[in-house]
Enzyme design. Structure first.
Site, PDB file in Angstrom:
ATOM      1  N   GLU A 141       0.785  -1.460  -0.022  1.00  0.00           N
ATOM      2  CA  GLU A 141      -0.007   0.005   0.002  1.00  0.00           C
ATOM      3  C   GLU A 141       0.712   1.310   0.093  1.00  0.00           C
ATOM      4  OE1 GLU A 141      -3.331   0.182  -0.445  1.00  0.00           O
ATOM      5  OE2 GLU A 141      -3.148  -2.129  -0.889  1.00  0.00           O
ATOM      6  N   SER A 184      18.269  -8.489  -9.408  1.00  0.00           N
ATOM      7  CA  SER A 184      17.076  -8.472 -10.201  1.00  0.00           C
ATOM      8  C   SER A 184      17.364  -9.549 -11.528  1.00  0.00           C
ATOM      9  CB  SER A 184      16.833  -7.045 -10.973  1.00  0.00           C
ATOM     10  OG  SER A 184      16.102  -6.510  -9.821  1.00  0.00           O
ATOM     11  N   HIS A 221       2.737 -10.163  -9.499  1.00  0.00           N
ATOM     12  CA  HIS A 221       4.234 -10.530  -9.718  1.00  0.00           C
ATOM     13  C   HIS A 221       4.837  -9.235  -8.822  1.00  0.00           C
ATOM     14  CE1 HIS A 221       8.182 -11.592 -10.888  1.00  0.00           C
ATOM     15  NE2 HIS A 221       8.394  -9.959 -11.166  1.00  0.00           N
ATOM     16  N   SER A 222       4.547  -8.042  -8.907  1.00  0.00           N
ATOM     17  CA  SER A 222       5.026  -7.110  -8.302  1.00  0.00           C
ATOM     18  C   SER A 222       4.066  -5.832  -8.663  1.00  0.00           C
ATOM     19  CB  SER A 222       6.471  -6.710  -8.971  1.00  0.00           C
ATOM     20  OG  SER A 222       6.081  -6.113 -10.085  1.00  0.00           O
TER      21      SER A 222
END
Length: 519
Positions: free
Chosen positions: A196, A282, A411-412
């Site tokens: 959030e 990443s 996923h993100s």
């Protein structure tokens, strides 16, 4: 000859000549039984008790040697010693290995379990005849293979899928179980609030572990703090279990001056040298071969530890995955490959990635023991990882674990998974197969948890996360100079030039750069 001299001869890494080997056989504790001609194809040696060597001896041992006058890499051939040992443990290859006591060393003077499987590569290439010509067995490099006149292609897959290990009940201590559940709840609450915060624009990026909390917490609960973790990016629970504080998570996500990466990484790219958690990268799959190299260093140093590397089903589609498995198998590195097969590589489903039975079947092709486990069963994961750790350290071999689970969230924050899968499917997995709720029911049945404790935990964790976010936001950002540090001990001239150019540019155009980064 003393014990030390004997070890010195045997542990030579340069080619060992026949004459040197004969020196070894002249030690009173050795009695050659027979020789196979001048080529010295096979020597069988026998231990007898000797006053020169004060350690327990064995009855017989065998060295398998190639048919050359120079015995290359004798140390690796010692993996076959002890084939007829009296105090033995069986191996997957069907023979026994001596594990007697030598000066208090359980691995023995001429026997190192770390070289056991290496020794199997040095078999001769003579043919054995069994029955008629149709059943000829040829000892090709790598092992004996039976000949057949019947042409048969190996099936692309077995008739049935590899079963998935599940327990749902087990003998875990109250202390361990309660901590596992508390950390799973903490991870769940932390994910919700940080997600959030990103939506509010307070951090630039975030991804959750929704549906994979058991994979995170139960796996690391079975490890030692000395075990080194090479994560992908969906394993914050591993850090949480090891003591990474919520404030440390917040500092990294907000890229402030207290962030260990000094603001040079994206949010959720955690790392901790103190907790043996290598910083997240990443790039998918790059951690896998790196983990094997780290595991091999543990092997060389004879550490009582292993490496665990996590990756998803998408990571198994990279070249680094295959290179890492072969690397680990050949070097017999103590590494656990833990695949979180959650069904999706961002928006790519597994049926667009491979045709075989998941990830677990790939281990056999590389000679790696493998197992499939229910990724939503915390107890099953705990059991599998605990056993795998014991195996990989004691046997010095890699292990592949495939945890079947489901990515119940996006996923993100850069992804909207409702564009490629039904919302009802995601909701069904959250309700029916939620690993946190499943584990809570088990803990409650044991009388170790109740509704009041649940409410208090969630309240305090939420309060702690909100306070950590506020504190992280107030801390100043890393200085601009930190962009150029921590790569070279002495920075080269071109980096000094780049830093000077950047500072001049910021001074000329201050309105284009955020003022929160000190110059």
């Amino acid at each position: 000859m003393t014990q030390g001299n004997l070890i010195q001869i045997i542990q030579k890494t340069n080619p060992v000549s026949i004459k040197q080997l004969n020196l070894i056989t002249q030690v009173p504790c050795f009695k050659p039984l027979w020789f196979s001609g001048p080529s010295l194809d096979l020597i069988s040696l026998k231990f007898t008790r000797s006053p020169l060597l004060p350690f327990k001896v064995i009855s017989a041992m065998v060295i398998s040697i190639s048919r050359t006058r120079s015995i290359h890499n004798l140390v690796s051939k010692l993996g076959l010693l002890g084939r007829f040992g009296t105090n033995s443990t069986s191996t997957q290859h069907g023979f026994s290995c001596w594990r007697g006591q030598v000066g208090g060393n359980p691995d023995g003077i001429l026997f190192d379990l770390r070289t056991l499987f290496v020794g199997l590569r040095f078999a001769s290439s003579r043919a054995e005849i069994r029955g008629d010509d149709d059943e000829q067995v040829v000892d090709f490099p790598g092992g004996k293979v039976a000949m057949s006149s019947h042409m048969r292609f190996i099936s692309a897959s077995d008739d049935q899928r590899v079963p998935c290990y599940r327990v749902l009940d087990d003998d875990v201590s109250k202390e361990t179980a309660v901590k596992m559940y508390s950390d799973m709840v903490t991870l769940q609450v932390m994910d919700s609030i940080f997600y959030e915060a990103q939506r509010q624009g307070r951090i630039s990026f975030y991804l959750t572990s929704t549906g994979e909390e058991a994979v995170n917490i139960a796996s690391v609960a079975a490890l030692s703090m000395d075990d080194i973790i090479f994560p992908q990016y969906r394993e914050p629970g591993v850090l949480l279990w090891r003591g990474f504080t919520i404030q440390e998570f917040a500092n990294q996500c907000f890229s402030n001056a207290a962030d260990y990466g000094k603001g040079r990484q994206m949010p959720i790219h955690y790392g901790s040298r103190k907790l043996n958690f290598v910083t997240v990268s990443s790039t998918v799959g790059t951690q896998l071969p790196q983990a094997v190299g780290a595991a091999y260093s543990l092997k060389m140093d004879k550490k009582d530890a292993c490496v665990v590397t996590y990756f998803g089903d998408g990571g198994s589609s990279t070249g680094d995955f295959h290179a890492a498995l072969n690397f680990a198998a050949v070097m017999e590195a103590p590494v656990i490959f833990f695949c979180r097969n959650n069904g999706w590589a961002i928006s790519t489903p597994i049926n667009d990635q491979f045709r075989g039975d998941g990830i677990v079947v790939r281990g056999r092709g590389y000679g790696i023991k493998s197992i499939r486990v229910d990724g939503n069963d915390a107890l099953a994961i705990y059991n599998v990882v605990r056993t795998a750790r014991q195996m990989t350290i004691s046997e010095q071999r890699p292990i592949l674990i495939e945890a079947l689970t489901y990515r119940a969230g996006h996923h993100s924050t850069s992804d909207d998974s409702t564009k490629y899968r039904p919302v009802e499917e995601m909701e069904w997995w959250r309700k029916v197969h939620d690993p946190v709720m499943r584990f809570r029911k088990w803990v409650e049945r044991n009388g170790w948890w109740n509704d009041d404790e649940e409410s208090q935990l969630r309240y305090h964790v939420r309060k702690q996360v909100l306070a950590a976010i506020q504190a992280a936001e107030k801390l100043e950002k890393p200085a601009l100079a930190e962009l150029f540090t921590d790569v070279y001990e002495v920075a080269p001239s071109n980096l000094y030039e780049q830093e000077r150019f950047l500072r001049e540019t910021v001074e000329r155009h201050p309105e284009k750069y955020p003022t929160v980064f000190p110059l």
